[in-house]
Every structure is written in structure tokens, then in C-alpha cells.
Design a protein around this motif. Structure first.
Motif, mmCIF file in Angstrom:
data_model
loop_
_atom_site.group_PDB
_atom_site.id
_atom_site.type_symbol
_atom_site.label_atom_id
_atom_site.label_comp_id
_atom_site.label_asym_id
_atom_site.label_seq_id
_atom_site.Cartn_x
_atom_site.Cartn_y
_atom_site.Cartn_z
ATOM 1 N N GLN A 163 -8.763 2.700 9.547
ATOM 2 C CA GLN A 163 -10.191 2.968 9.499
ATOM 3 C C GLN A 163 -10.421 4.455 9.288
ATOM 4 O OE1 GLN A 163 -12.625 1.754 12.881
ATOM 5 N NE2 GLN A 163 -14.360 1.497 11.492
ATOM 6 N N PRO A 164 -10.796 4.851 8.075
ATOM 7 C CA PRO A 164 -11.129 6.258 7.827
ATOM 8 C C PRO A 164 -12.389 6.652 8.594
ATOM 9 C CG PRO A 164 -10.694 5.086 5.774
ATOM 10 C CD PRO A 164 -10.833 4.053 6.843
ATOM 11 N N PRO A 165 -12.578 7.924 8.850
ATOM 12 C CA PRO A 165 -13.765 8.357 9.594
ATOM 13 C C PRO A 165 -15.050 7.960 8.877
ATOM 14 C CG PRO A 165 -12.555 10.215 8.671
ATOM 15 C CD PRO A 165 -11.693 9.037 8.500
ATOM 16 N N GLY A 166 -15.952 7.314 9.599
ATOM 17 C CA GLY A 166 -17.245 6.929 9.054
ATOM 18 C C GLY A 166 -17.211 5.751 8.102
ATOM 19 N N LYS A 167 -16.047 5.079 8.009
ATOM 20 C CA LYS A 167 -15.928 3.960 7.082
ATOM 21 C C LYS A 167 -15.458 2.702 7.820
ATOM 22 C CE LYS A 167 -14.938 6.855 3.051
ATOM 23 N NZ LYS A 167 -14.004 7.108 1.906
ATOM 24 N N GLY A 168 -15.403 1.611 7.096
ATOM 25 C CA GLY A 168 -14.982 0.353 7.683
ATOM 26 C C GLY A 168 -13.468 0.195 7.706
ATOM 27 N N LEU A 169 -13.034 -0.934 8.231
ATOM 28 C CA LEU A 169 -11.612 -1.238 8.305
ATOM 29 C C LEU A 169 -11.063 -1.565 6.917
ATOM 30 C CD1 LEU A 169 -11.733 -3.528 11.468
ATOM 31 C CD2 LEU A 169 -10.802 -1.224 11.358
ATOM 32 N N GLU A 170 -9.842 -1.115 6.683
ATOM 33 C CA GLU A 170 -9.159 -1.370 5.410
ATOM 34 C C GLU A 170 -7.779 -1.969 5.690
ATOM 35 O OE1 GLU A 170 -7.887 0.912 1.263
ATOM 36 O OE2 GLU A 170 -8.120 2.082 3.090
ATOM 37 N N TRP A 171 -7.544 -3.146 5.157
ATOM 38 C CA TRP A 171 -6.244 -3.789 5.309
ATOM 39 C C TRP A 171 -5.243 -3.119 4.370
ATOM 40 C CZ3 TRP A 171 -3.700 -7.098 1.623
ATOM 41 C CH2 TRP A 171 -2.538 -7.704 2.115
ATOM 42 N N ILE A 172 -4.085 -2.725 4.906
ATOM 43 C CA ILE A 172 -3.064 -2.025 4.132
ATOM 44 C C ILE A 172 -2.018 -3.015 3.618
ATOM 45 C CG2 ILE A 172 -1.236 -0.299 4.237
ATOM 46 C CD1 ILE A 172 -2.879 1.049 6.507
ATOM 47 N N GLY A 173 -1.582 -3.924 4.492
ATOM 48 C CA GLY A 173 -0.567 -4.889 4.121
ATOM 49 C C GLY A 173 -0.002 -5.556 5.360
ATOM 50 N N ALA A 209 -4.829 -1.953 -3.805
ATOM 51 C CA ALA A 209 -5.278 -0.559 -3.912
ATOM 52 C C ALA A 209 -4.232 0.425 -3.422
ATOM 53 C CB ALA A 209 -6.569 -0.378 -3.121
ATOM 54 N N LEU A 210 -3.312 -0.022 -2.561
ATOM 55 C CA LEU A 210 -2.333 0.873 -1.959
ATOM 56 C C LEU A 210 -0.900 0.487 -2.289
ATOM 57 C CD1 LEU A 210 -4.004 1.138 1.563
ATOM 58 C CD2 LEU A 210 -3.968 2.913 -0.188
ATOM 59 N N LYS A 211 -0.724 -0.575 -3.048
ATOM 60 C CA LYS A 211 0.602 -1.161 -3.252
ATOM 61 C C LYS A 211 1.619 -0.173 -3.791
ATOM 62 C CE LYS A 211 2.891 -5.062 -5.504
ATOM 63 N NZ LYS A 211 2.703 -6.267 -6.352
ATOM 64 N N SER A 212 1.198 0.694 -4.701
ATOM 65 C CA SER A 212 2.141 1.607 -5.341
ATOM 66 C C SER A 212 2.690 2.662 -4.387
ATOM 67 C CB SER A 212 1.474 2.295 -6.533
ATOM 68 O OG SER A 212 0.403 3.108 -6.108
ATOM 69 N N ARG A 213 2.014 2.853 -3.249
ATOM 70 C CA ARG A 213 2.422 3.909 -2.309
ATOM 71 C C ARG A 213 2.897 3.376 -0.965
ATOM 72 N NH1 ARG A 213 -1.190 7.578 -0.427
ATOM 73 N NH2 ARG A 213 -3.088 6.340 -0.719
ATOM 74 N N THR A 214 2.907 2.066 -0.787
ATOM 75 C CA THR A 214 3.114 1.482 0.540
ATOM 76 C C THR A 214 4.425 0.711 0.633
ATOM 77 O OG1 THR A 214 0.706 1.193 0.715
ATOM 78 C CG2 THR A 214 2.062 0.020 2.321
#
Length: 122
Positions: A41-51, A64-69
Motif C-alpha cells: 500500500q503506497p502512501p495515500g493509495k489503495g492496496l496493490e497485489w504484487i504476487g 504490472a510488476l512481473k518484470s521486476r518481481t
């Protein structure tokens, strides 16, 4: 009742790799029926599923994050690990590890760690 605890550095420099470990107690990460997610959860934003990593060790990532995760596990320590490469200040967030139940029709984030703040700054 399963418990999850995140650990890792609170400050990471831009372009480096963020690495967090989730230690699970009260249940095995290889047990049938449960899988293991990372959410932020970035500041001031909602929850984001990473994997997440399944109980059989296969991992799946947000497009959105696959290439870096990368999500891996150490079954001898009952831990699963998040690595996020080439971080920028936009990766600053509270990171959570989460016990996850997935059926054909639902995803249930059943138990959460307390979360750990990671800031990306030089």
C-alpha cells in the motif's frame, strides 16, 4: 491460528533490489489449500497485489510488476521471500505478507502480517 511476520530493510536506494522475508508460524507454507501473497500500500493509495507463491512452489505475479518481481520460499525455515528489482521512489509503500485461499471463484486474504514500511530514497 497462523501468524505472519515481515522483515527486511526499511530503506532501499533507487535502482537497488528490495528484499523482504515473511516468516510463517502456526502453519506450514506447503500445506494444502493455502497460498502466500505479497500486497503493498503506497502512501495515500489503495492496496496493490504484487504476487503469490502457491503451496507447490509455483509463483504468479501482477502483470504490472512481473518484470521486476520474484517470489521464492525456504521451506526449511517456513519462509517466503519477495524480491523487487530496480526500485524507484514509487515503490515506497507498506508491504504485507498474506495467507491466501484461492478457489475457482474466490480469493480470500485470510491472515495478514502487520506490515513493514519500505522507503526508496537516496
Amino acid at each position: 491460528q497462523v501468524q505472519l511476520q515481515e522483515s527486511g530493510p526499511g530503506l532501499v536506494k533507487p535502482s537497488q533490489t528490495l528484499s523482504l522475508t515473511c516468516t510463517v508460524s502456526g502453519g506450514s507454507i506447503t500445506a494444502t489449500y493455502y497460498h502466500w501473497s505479497w500486497i503493498r500500500q503506497p502512501p495515500g493509495k489503495g492496496l496493490e497485489w504484487i504476487g503469490y507463491i502457491r503451496n507447490n512452489g509455483n509463483a504468479y505475479y501482477s502483470p504490472a510488476l512481473k518484470s521486476r518481481t520474484s517470489i521464492s520460499r525456504d521451506t526449511s525455515k517456513n519462509q517466503f521471500i519477495l524480491q523487487l528489482s530496480s526500485v524507484t521512489p514509487e515503490d515506497t509503500a507498506v508491504y504485507y505478507c498474506v495467507q491466501t485461499v484461492i478457489t475457482f471463484t474466490t480469493i480470500d486474504f485470510a491472515s495478514w502480517g502487520q506490515g513493514t514500511q519500505v522507503s526508496v530514497s537516496s
